[in-house]
Every structure is written in C-alpha cells, then in structure tokens.
Scaffold this active site. Structure first.
Site, PDB file in Angstrom:
ATOM      1  N   LYS A 116     114.237  17.498 -14.884  1.00 30.21           N
ATOM      2  CA  LYS A 116     115.779  18.133 -14.794  1.00 30.21           C
ATOM      3  C   LYS A 116     116.465  16.986 -13.661  1.00 30.21           C
ATOM      4  CE  LYS A 116     118.909  21.228 -12.340  1.00 30.21           C
ATOM      5  NZ  LYS A 116     118.902  22.065 -11.326  1.00 30.21           N
ATOM      6  N   GLY A 153     124.845  27.181  -5.743  1.00 30.47           N
ATOM      7  CA  GLY A 153     124.604  28.197  -4.570  1.00 30.47           C
ATOM      8  C   GLY A 153     125.761  29.162  -4.081  1.00 30.47           C
ATOM      9  N   ALA A 199     123.847  26.467 -12.066  1.00 28.49           N
ATOM     10  CA  ALA A 199     124.327  26.443 -10.950  1.00 28.49           C
ATOM     11  C   ALA A 199     125.575  27.166 -10.838  1.00 28.49           C
ATOM     12  CB  ALA A 199     124.526  25.175 -10.196  1.00 28.49           C
ATOM     13  N   GLY A 200     125.720  28.259  -9.637  1.00 29.66           N
ATOM     14  CA  GLY A 200     127.068  28.873  -9.591  1.00 29.66           C
ATOM     15  C   GLY A 200     127.012  30.127  -9.749  1.00 29.66           C
ATOM     16  N   ASN A 236     118.576  29.972  -9.151  1.00 32.82           N
ATOM     17  CA  ASN A 236     117.680  30.168  -7.990  1.00 32.82           C
ATOM     18  C   ASN A 236     118.197  31.096  -6.823  1.00 32.82           C
ATOM     19  OD1 ASN A 236     115.867  27.791  -5.795  1.00 32.82           O
ATOM     20  ND2 ASN A 236     115.755  30.029  -6.138  1.00 32.82           N
ATOM     21  N   THR A 237     119.388  30.604  -6.347  1.00 27.56           N
ATOM     22  CA  THR A 237     120.272  31.285  -5.181  1.00 27.56           C
ATOM     23  C   THR A 237     120.436  32.840  -5.457  1.00 27.56           C
ATOM     24  OG1 THR A 237     120.904  29.072  -4.321  1.00 27.56           O
ATOM     25  CG2 THR A 237     121.711  31.205  -3.167  1.00 27.56           C
TER      26      THR A 237
END
Length: 342
Positions: A184, A245, A271-272, A293-294
């Site tokens: 990635k 995040g 992301a997001g 992830n977050t």
C-alpha cells in the site's frame, strides 16, 4: 585497531573491525528473521548479511513491521466469522481472489490480543502493517503475532513517508522482509491533514510498478489522478473518504462515482470511515472494498465494531449487486389500485 563508529537507528554504537551485519544483529540480540537492514540508504540483501562487513561511519536502519493502517483469541477453527460475500463474488487484486472485501489495519489497539481478536472477528483477509525502526529491546512482542499468516495476507504500507524516495525505500525494505510484493503506497503531502501528495504518489508508483511491486496507492478522491495511477500499472486505487482517522465518512460520493465509472481496477475506499453505515454506503456505490483502522480500534467496543463493519460490508455489497430502486420525488403506491372498493 580502533573500534568502528556506527549510527544504528539514529544512535551511535561501536563495533569491532570486521563485524558483519549478521554479527551486529547477534550482538544486539535482534531476531534476524523479523527485520530488514538498510546501510547508507541501500537495502542489504538478507543472503549477504554474513559477508557484509561494516565500515567506520556506516549508517544503518534496522526495521520491522509495527501496527498500522490503518480479549484474546487467535482464530483458526470452525468458529471463525463468515467473510464470504457470495460464491461467485470475490475481490480480485492482480489475479488474487479474496472472499472478504474488508481490509483492516493493526494500529491503535490497546493490546496485541485485542487487535488479534478484532482482526479475526472482522473476517478480513488483507491486513495492513507499517514499517518502522525496530525496538532494540530483545523479546518485545511484534505486531506480526496478531496476524494469522495462514488466513491473512499482509499488506505493508508506507505510512509516514513524505517523499517518493522514502516510500520507494520503505517498499524495498518490506520486500526484503519477505512479505511478497503487495504494498500500500502512501506519500503524505501535509502533516496536519495527512492528505496524500498526488504527484509524488504517482512518481513512486511508476518506479515501484517497474520493479515488480503490486501497488495499491492511497490518494485523494481525484478522478484524474485515479486514472493516471491506473495507467501506470497500479493494481487497485484507494481514494480517501475523508481525512485519515477523522471518522467523517464519505464526503464526496460524486467524485467516487466518477472514479468508479471509468476504473478498470478495483476501487477501495481508504481512510475516513467512522461507522458501519459509512462502510455500507461505500459498497452500495460500487466500491470493491473498504480499508479501515481507527473506526474499529478507536471504537468504545472494538470487537463489536469489527463485527458490525464485517456485516456492513457484506450488506452494502449485496445491496449494490441487487440494484436499488430509482430515487423519485413523489410517492408510488406499493399496493395495486385495481379492485378498490368504491
């Protein structure tokens, strides 16, 4: 003869003349199976370590994978959660087939055990890790301990890289660690927003594809850049939904729709994402997958959120394949009008 002065992971160390890379690792108590070594910004191939004699003034980076993106239990029995979308519906990246369309990171969990169980419950088959300087404390647990290598594919990422050169070096080190060639690619352009640097990402992607890497680049939701990344040979394109995040969800579905309309490779939202409905929306738009992830690790109950995200990905994909009804301004009766009582 005077001792050698070396810089190892930013710290000054000494070694006796004639010390090899293998000898240095042994002296520091570093497990050679879990690290890669760079000397003066050039990767030292593992097969040469026993013959690679160090010189005075050498600068070495010894790196390993850490948690990154982006209760115990190791999985591995019939109790593992389902990841299948449908028997004939796989996520295909560079010819490799995956049942799950959820990709997860390994960072930000409170413990390695919690991360291991969250990954298991998510059903994810692609798991991202970051590459950082190794902690030289012998015996410290490693993020690879959270990943079931028989079920999950490791996706090294270049998180924290701010130039194309840094990202390329990181990918070469990841390859030296023996985690294949799937990477990635992230090249960050702004420290506050963590928005990616489009031109630098494209530059790095061009080099890495030529070197045989299977490149999945993180980028802005820019249809022109997405097309250029596909044109240079990227195996998938990973536009953000919102800043890393942030949990804001998909901010610009219209750009994503344009990207999807023209793409010939998988489009994976990266992301997001903040909650399960965000993941479902991405899949309903026609995205091939979602990386997060977050949203899981930062939830009040990460294990429960891992299950919610797994289910949302499956539901969103099924809804996309089923085909939603058109949006209309006025009502349409569900019951037939024939035979009404006067």
């Amino acid at each position: 003869m005077d001792d050698l002065r070396l810089t190892v992971n930013g710290e000054i160390r000494t070694a006796t003349p004639g010390t090899t890379v293998s000898g240095l690792l042994a002296a520091m108590g570093v497990d050679p199976a879990r690290v890669a070594v760079e000397r003066n910004q050039d990767v030292v191939p593992r097969r040469t370590w026993s013959d690679a004699t160090l010189a005075d003034g050498d600068r070495l980076e010894i790196v390993a994978f850490i948690g990154g993106g982006s209760g115990g239990g190791s999985g591995g029995d019939s109790g593992d959660p389902p990841a299948v979308q449908a028997d004939d519906d796989f996520l295909v990246i560079a010819g490799r087939r995956f049942k799950s369309r959820l990709l997860v990171g390994t960072g930000k969990y409170r413990t390695l055990e919690e991360g291991r169980e969250a990954i298991r419950l998510s059903g994810a088959e692609i798991v991202t890790v970051a590459l950082r300087r190794v902690d030289l404390t012998p015996g410290k647990p490693n993020v690879l301990d959270t990943i079931d290598r028989t079920r999950q594919t490791i996706l090294p990422n270049t998180a924290g890289c701010y130039t194309a050169e840094e990202a390329i070096r990181t990918c070469r080190l990841a390859r030296e660690l023996g985690i294949a060639d799937l990477v990635k690619l992230e090249v960050i352009g702004d420290e506050r927003t963590l928005f990616p640097d489009g031109p630098a990402t494209l530059e790095a992607a061009r080099v890495l594809v030529k070197e045989g890497f299977t490149v999945l680049p993180y980028c802005l939701d820019d249809p022109i850049l997405a097309r250029k990344l596909e044109d240079v040979g990227c195996a998938a394109v990973m536009p953000l939904a919102a800043p890393i995040g942030s949990g804001l969800g998909i901010r610009n579905p219209y750009n994503l729709r344009i990207i999807l309309e023209h793409a010939k490779v998988p489009i994976i939202v990266d992301a997001g994402v903040g909650t399960a409905s965000d993941a479902a929306i991405a899949m309903e738009l026609g995205c091939a997958g979602v990386l997060m992830n977050t949203a899981i690790a930062g939830a009040r109950h990460p294990l429960m959120m891992a299950e919610a995200m797994r289910d949302a990905i499956i539901a969103g994909r099924r809804a996309f394949r089923a085909g939603r009804i058109p949006r209309k301004l006025y009502a349409t009766a569900s019951s037939p009008l024939d035979g009404l009582i006067d």
